[in-house]
Motif scaffolding. Structure first.
Motif, PDB file in Angstrom:
ATOM      1  N   ILE A  11     -28.141  31.042  -3.582  1.00  0.00           N
ATOM      2  CA  ILE A  11     -28.289  29.850  -4.411  1.00  0.00           C
ATOM      3  C   ILE A  11     -26.912  29.524  -4.974  1.00  0.00           C
ATOM      4  N   PRO A  12     -26.416  28.324  -4.707  1.00  0.00           N
ATOM      5  CA  PRO A  12     -25.074  27.979  -5.192  1.00  0.00           C
ATOM      6  C   PRO A  12     -24.987  27.938  -6.713  1.00  0.00           C
ATOM      7  N   ASN A  13     -23.769  28.058  -7.193  1.00  0.00           N
ATOM      8  CA  ASN A  13     -23.521  27.919  -8.626  1.00  0.00           C
ATOM      9  C   ASN A  13     -23.853  26.513  -9.090  1.00  0.00           C
ATOM     10  N   CYS A  14     -23.972  26.353 -10.381  1.00  0.00           N
ATOM     11  CA  CYS A  14     -24.297  25.086 -11.029  1.00  0.00           C
ATOM     12  C   CYS A  14     -23.410  23.960 -10.488  1.00  0.00           C
ATOM     13  N   ARG A  15     -24.061  22.863 -10.084  1.00  0.00           N
ATOM     14  CA  ARG A  15     -23.327  21.725  -9.519  1.00  0.00           C
ATOM     15  C   ARG A  15     -24.165  20.459  -9.641  1.00  0.00           C
ATOM     16  N   ARG A  16     -23.519  19.336  -9.389  1.00  0.00           N
ATOM     17  CA  ARG A  16     -24.176  18.028  -9.392  1.00  0.00           C
ATOM     18  C   ARG A  16     -24.700  17.753  -7.985  1.00  0.00           C
ATOM     19  N   ARG A  17     -25.943  17.258  -7.889  1.00  0.00           N
ATOM     20  CA  ARG A  17     -26.569  16.952  -6.605  1.00  0.00           C
ATOM     21  C   ARG A  17     -27.139  15.534  -6.651  1.00  0.00           C
ATOM     22  N   SER A  18     -27.164  14.907  -5.510  1.00  0.00           N
ATOM     23  CA  SER A  18     -27.647  13.535  -5.400  1.00  0.00           C
ATOM     24  C   SER A  18     -29.097  13.396  -5.871  1.00  0.00           C
ATOM     25  N   LEU A  19     -29.350  12.340  -6.625  1.00  0.00           N
ATOM     26  CA  LEU A  19     -30.708  11.952  -7.026  1.00  0.00           C
ATOM     27  C   LEU A  19     -30.704  10.445  -7.163  1.00  0.00           C
ATOM     28  N   TYR A  20     -31.260   9.763  -6.174  1.00  0.00           N
ATOM     29  CA  TYR A  20     -31.310   8.301  -6.214  1.00  0.00           C
ATOM     30  C   TYR A  20     -32.587   7.882  -6.924  1.00  0.00           C
ATOM     31  N   GLU A  42     -28.420  14.897 -10.401  1.00  0.00           N
ATOM     32  CA  GLU A  42     -29.103  15.920 -11.178  1.00  0.00           C
ATOM     33  C   GLU A  42     -28.274  17.195 -11.111  1.00  0.00           C
ATOM     34  N   CYS A  43     -28.540  18.118 -12.024  1.00  0.00           N
ATOM     35  CA  CYS A  43     -27.814  19.375 -12.061  1.00  0.00           C
ATOM     36  C   CYS A  43     -28.720  20.477 -11.519  1.00  0.00           C
ATOM     37  N   VAL A  44     -28.179  21.258 -10.587  1.00  0.00           N
ATOM     38  CA  VAL A  44     -28.931  22.356  -9.975  1.00  0.00           C
ATOM     39  C   VAL A  44     -28.006  23.543  -9.761  1.00  0.00           C
ATOM     40  N   GLY A  45     -28.586  24.722  -9.662  1.00  0.00           N
ATOM     41  CA  GLY A  45     -27.826  25.912  -9.325  1.00  0.00           C
ATOM     42  C   GLY A  45     -27.849  26.976 -10.400  1.00  0.00           C
TER      43      GLY A  45
END
Length: 116
Positions: A11-20, A42-45
């Motif tokens: 599971i990658p470290n905390c990052r910004r991911r696309s959310l349209y 959104e923020c995930v990780g």
């Protein structure tokens, strides 16, 4: 790979991911005229100890991550959350039904994620 070894998905470290966000899909098209949608992100990780500086941890989150590393059953993990938000421009109907253009409709886009 031996019998007792399991493949684990990293599971990658905390990052910004696309959310349209499409305003029609959430019934906001009744009051928002334009745009039809936008990239909100959104923020995930993970937020694992030790927390990296690029994740902009607060002093509290650093302490919480240390305590969690020592007592994981007593203290929750630090969470990956938005730490900086940006505005978008909107054309919408206000509470009185007046068509309004707002250049800076605040706190709509995740600009940066961090561990808190």
């Amino acid at each position: 790979m031996g019998k007792n070894q399991r493949k684990t998905k990293s599971i990658p470290n905390c990052r910004r991911r696309s959310l349209y966000v499409n305003f029609t899909q959430i019934n906001y098209d009744k009051w928002i005229v334009a745009p039809e949608g936008f990239e909100a992100y959104e923020c995930v990780g993970r937020c694992d100890f030790p927390l990296s500086d690029h994740l902009t941890p607060s002093k509290h989150s650093i302490l919480q991550s240390i305590v969690h590393a020592i007592q994981p059953d007593k203290v929750g993990k630090v969470c990956c959350v938005p730490v900086r938000l940006a505005p978008i421009s909107l054309l919408y109907f206000d509470e009185q039904g007046i068509l309004t253009y707002k250049y800076h409709y605040d706190e709509m886009v995740v600009a940066e994620c961090g561990c808190r």
